[in-house]
Design a protein around this motif. Sequence first.
Motif, PDB file in Angstrom:
ATOM      1  N   TYR A 157     -80.447 -23.166  25.820  1.00  0.00           N
ATOM      2  CA  TYR A 157     -80.193 -22.195  24.749  1.00  0.00           C
ATOM      3  C   TYR A 157     -79.095 -21.214  25.148  1.00  0.00           C
ATOM      4  N   GLY A 158     -79.057 -20.839  26.416  1.00  0.00           N
ATOM      5  CA  GLY A 158     -77.989 -19.960  26.870  1.00  0.00           C
ATOM      6  C   GLY A 158     -76.629 -20.588  26.722  1.00  0.00           C
ATOM      7  N   ALA A 159     -76.547 -21.914  26.864  1.00  0.00           N
ATOM      8  CA  ALA A 159     -75.275 -22.631  26.755  1.00  0.00           C
ATOM      9  C   ALA A 159     -74.898 -22.949  25.308  1.00  0.00           C
ATOM     10  N   SER A 160     -75.781 -22.648  24.362  1.00  0.00           N
ATOM     11  CA  SER A 160     -75.487 -22.876  22.943  1.00  0.00           C
ATOM     12  C   SER A 160     -74.596 -21.766  22.423  1.00  0.00           C
ATOM     13  N   THR A 161     -73.669 -22.096  21.524  1.00  0.00           N
ATOM     14  CA  THR A 161     -72.799 -21.067  20.959  1.00  0.00           C
ATOM     15  C   THR A 161     -73.506 -20.332  19.827  1.00  0.00           C
ATOM     16  N   VAL A 162     -72.997 -19.145  19.541  1.00  0.00           N
ATOM     17  CA  VAL A 162     -73.548 -18.355  18.440  1.00  0.00           C
ATOM     18  C   VAL A 162     -73.457 -19.139  17.131  1.00  0.00           C
ATOM     19  N   ARG A 163     -72.343 -19.829  16.906  1.00  0.00           N
ATOM     20  CA  ARG A 163     -72.177 -20.608  15.679  1.00  0.00           C
ATOM     21  C   ARG A 163     -73.204 -21.740  15.593  1.00  0.00           C
ATOM     22  N   GLY A 171     -79.100 -28.765  18.903  1.00  0.00           N
ATOM     23  CA  GLY A 171     -79.469 -30.101  19.354  1.00  0.00           C
ATOM     24  C   GLY A 171     -80.706 -30.134  20.215  1.00  0.00           C
ATOM     25  N   LEU A 172     -81.296 -28.958  20.469  1.00  0.00           N
ATOM     26  CA  LEU A 172     -82.495 -28.884  21.298  1.00  0.00           C
ATOM     27  C   LEU A 172     -83.747 -29.138  20.455  1.00  0.00           C
ATOM     28  N   THR A 173     -84.731 -29.752  21.061  1.00  0.00           N
ATOM     29  CA  THR A 173     -85.957 -30.108  20.351  1.00  0.00           C
ATOM     30  C   THR A 173     -86.974 -28.985  20.477  1.00  0.00           C
ATOM     31  N   PHE A 174     -87.122 -28.238  19.389  1.00  0.00           N
ATOM     32  CA  PHE A 174     -88.095 -27.150  19.294  1.00  0.00           C
ATOM     33  C   PHE A 174     -89.014 -27.490  18.130  1.00  0.00           C
ATOM     34  N   THR A 175     -90.284 -27.745  18.423  1.00  0.00           N
ATOM     35  CA  THR A 175     -91.176 -28.235  17.374  1.00  0.00           C
ATOM     36  C   THR A 175     -91.700 -27.091  16.507  1.00  0.00           C
ATOM     37  N   GLU A 176     -91.745 -27.335  15.212  1.00  0.00           N
ATOM     38  CA  GLU A 176     -92.161 -26.309  14.254  1.00  0.00           C
ATOM     39  C   GLU A 176     -92.958 -26.982  13.132  1.00  0.00           C
ATOM     40  N   GLU A 202     -89.280 -16.940  28.707  1.00  0.00           N
ATOM     41  CA  GLU A 202     -89.778 -18.108  29.443  1.00  0.00           C
ATOM     42  C   GLU A 202     -90.001 -19.294  28.509  1.00  0.00           C
ATOM     43  N   VAL A 203     -90.501 -19.034  27.312  1.00  0.00           N
ATOM     44  CA  VAL A 203     -90.659 -20.113  26.338  1.00  0.00           C
ATOM     45  C   VAL A 203     -89.292 -20.676  25.955  1.00  0.00           C
ATOM     46  N   LEU A 204     -88.329 -19.808  25.690  1.00  0.00           N
ATOM     47  CA  LEU A 204     -86.982 -20.269  25.328  1.00  0.00           C
ATOM     48  C   LEU A 204     -86.379 -21.112  26.449  1.00  0.00           C
ATOM     49  N   ARG A 205     -86.544 -20.684  27.669  1.00  0.00           N
ATOM     50  CA  ARG A 205     -85.970 -21.416  28.804  1.00  0.00           C
ATOM     51  C   ARG A 205     -86.663 -22.772  29.014  1.00  0.00           C
ATOM     52  N   SER A 206     -87.883 -22.899  28.510  1.00  0.00           N
ATOM     53  CA  SER A 206     -88.622 -24.151  28.703  1.00  0.00           C
ATOM     54  C   SER A 206     -88.163 -25.263  27.763  1.00  0.00           C
ATOM     55  N   ILE A 207     -87.381 -24.925  26.755  1.00  0.00           N
ATOM     56  CA  ILE A 207     -86.917 -25.923  25.787  1.00  0.00           C
ATOM     57  C   ILE A 207     -85.669 -26.592  26.353  1.00  0.00           C
ATOM     58  N   THR A 208     -85.819 -27.852  26.768  1.00  0.00           N
ATOM     59  CA  THR A 208     -84.706 -28.543  27.432  1.00  0.00           C
ATOM     60  C   THR A 208     -84.409 -29.923  26.853  1.00  0.00           C
ATOM     61  N   ASP A 209     -85.344 -30.529  26.156  1.00  0.00           N
ATOM     62  CA  ASP A 209     -85.106 -31.856  25.584  1.00  0.00           C
ATOM     63  C   ASP A 209     -84.148 -31.769  24.398  1.00  0.00           C
ATOM     64  N   PRO A 214     -74.911 -30.848  20.698  1.00  0.00           N
ATOM     65  CA  PRO A 214     -74.740 -29.544  20.070  1.00  0.00           C
ATOM     66  C   PRO A 214     -73.748 -29.587  18.911  1.00  0.00           C
ATOM     67  N   GLY A 215     -74.119 -28.919  17.829  1.00  0.00           N
ATOM     68  CA  GLY A 215     -73.218 -28.758  16.690  1.00  0.00           C
ATOM     69  C   GLY A 215     -73.185 -29.902  15.709  1.00  0.00           C
ATOM     70  N   GLU A 216     -73.923 -30.962  15.969  1.00  0.00           N
ATOM     71  CA  GLU A 216     -73.825 -32.160  15.135  1.00  0.00           C
ATOM     72  C   GLU A 216     -74.777 -32.179  13.952  1.00  0.00           C
ATOM     73  N   LYS A 217     -75.943 -31.575  14.099  1.00  0.00           N
ATOM     74  CA  LYS A 217     -77.018 -31.819  13.143  1.00  0.00           C
ATOM     75  C   LYS A 217     -77.857 -30.572  12.941  1.00  0.00           C
ATOM     76  N   PHE A 218     -78.258 -30.311  11.690  1.00  0.00           N
ATOM     77  CA  PHE A 218     -79.190 -29.232  11.380  1.00  0.00           C
ATOM     78  C   PHE A 218     -80.628 -29.704  11.591  1.00  0.00           C
ATOM     79  N   VAL A 219     -81.355 -28.978  12.412  1.00  0.00           N
ATOM     80  CA  VAL A 219     -82.801 -29.167  12.532  1.00  0.00           C
ATOM     81  C   VAL A 219     -83.412 -27.778  12.648  1.00  0.00           C
ATOM     82  N   TYR A 220     -84.305 -27.462  11.741  1.00  0.00           N
ATOM     83  CA  TYR A 220     -84.852 -26.108  11.644  1.00  0.00           C
ATOM     84  C   TYR A 220     -85.592 -25.727  12.921  1.00  0.00           C
ATOM     85  N   ALA A 221     -85.273 -24.559  13.469  1.00  0.00           N
ATOM     86  CA  ALA A 221     -85.884 -24.117  14.725  1.00  0.00           C
ATOM     87  C   ALA A 221     -85.800 -22.599  14.827  1.00  0.00           C
ATOM     88  N   SER A 222     -86.930 -21.937  14.703  1.00  0.00           N
ATOM     89  CA  SER A 222     -86.954 -20.469  14.745  1.00  0.00           C
ATOM     90  C   SER A 222     -86.473 -19.907  16.072  1.00  0.00           C
TER      91      SER A 222
END
Length: 401
Positions: A157-163, A171-176, A202-209, A214-222
């Motif tokens: 998430y730290g390496a993701s851009t603001v845009r 592109g990260l898998t965060f289940t909702e 710590e929860v944010l840092r745990s999301i790695t899959d 990045p930037g290719e696809k919309f997937v809803y993730a709070s």
Amino acid sequence: MTPVHAEPDEDLLGKTQNYPLGNASTWYGNPYRVGSWSALDQVRGIKTRLVARASQPSSLPQATQPPAIGYRYRNRAYTLADYLQRQRTTGLLVLKNGEIVAEHYGYGRKDDARFLSFSMAKSVTSLLIGRALAGGQIASLDDTADKYVKTLAGSPYGASTVRQLLRMSSGLTFTERYDSTDDIARLSRASAGALGAGTPVEVLRSITDRHANPGEKFVYASAETDVLGRVLVAATGRNMAELTTEWLWQPMGAEHDAFWRVSVDGQEQSYGAFNASLRDWARLGQLLANDGKVGTQQLIPLDYLLDATDAERQPTAFKPRKATPFFGYGYQFWLQPLRQRTFVMQGIHGQTIYVQPASGLVLVLTSVWESASGRQNPQPYEEREALWRGVLESLGGSTAE
């Protein structure tokens, strides 16, 4: 409006108990939803931070002789009163060119109730990002989050851009799934300080899959909006309540104080916990209908707002009927598949602001729908969409696709 008929599920929702508030453990469920979702700052154990109203509220005049609003749903004609009898609506307000065409409250709510927005708050966060970008606190939307949020350094998430975060395209898998076992439940428990839940970071840092590049696809993730809130605070050196007060609430002429729910780590819950009165939600919708202007003052940079809300400006993967089977997705706004620019702020239990700037139309709905996702019961979502189409058709808007 005082309802003549029984309101949908009013006993389940706590009418006989005068719509109780509950506490930090019970506020989300029945019979506490009506009470707590309109006064979250009064719920024991929940921390909030004030967003101060304007010293002089802006005018929201009543329209003279407004036309009746009707809609068609499943080949039957309905009135606005029918909608209120059919759906769990705590507040409904329609504006046409800044004038109130209709205003209704349900389940004993009044005009000073501050309604919880759930994910409508994501759009508020986006507007603050636009202001920080215009002010130079955020240098570029293509900066990575960890440029500002050092606690996310070395994480995906730290390496993701603001845009990418604005478009929910890390592109990260965060289940909702809203089933109490998913990642949004983990983040919510951490934010509330639940024992053993860890910290939100710590929860944010745990999301790695990853499910996509990045930037290719919309997937809803709070989680992506949570990161944006942290970027705002780190970039400006101020909390989100202060920014909301100074950049939105006071200059737009808010009538009532609003508030953010605050996580255990002091960060406002940017992904779903802003609370405001129905009329002030409408004022925010009117600000958007006016393309970010109040009088001659441009509160939200126009170019940013168009990037956020104009389907024509989106990459193909984010356009309506591409990002999802119906909606497109901009910068934390849902985009309708209409020729006229039309966009939506949405919360998971029926909280909604529809805006069509060219026609000057704004529809605000606050609700206490039972299910947290349209997959469980699509009917309220379908009828809400039919109502909006009816508002457009009744009041001179455009439904052309």
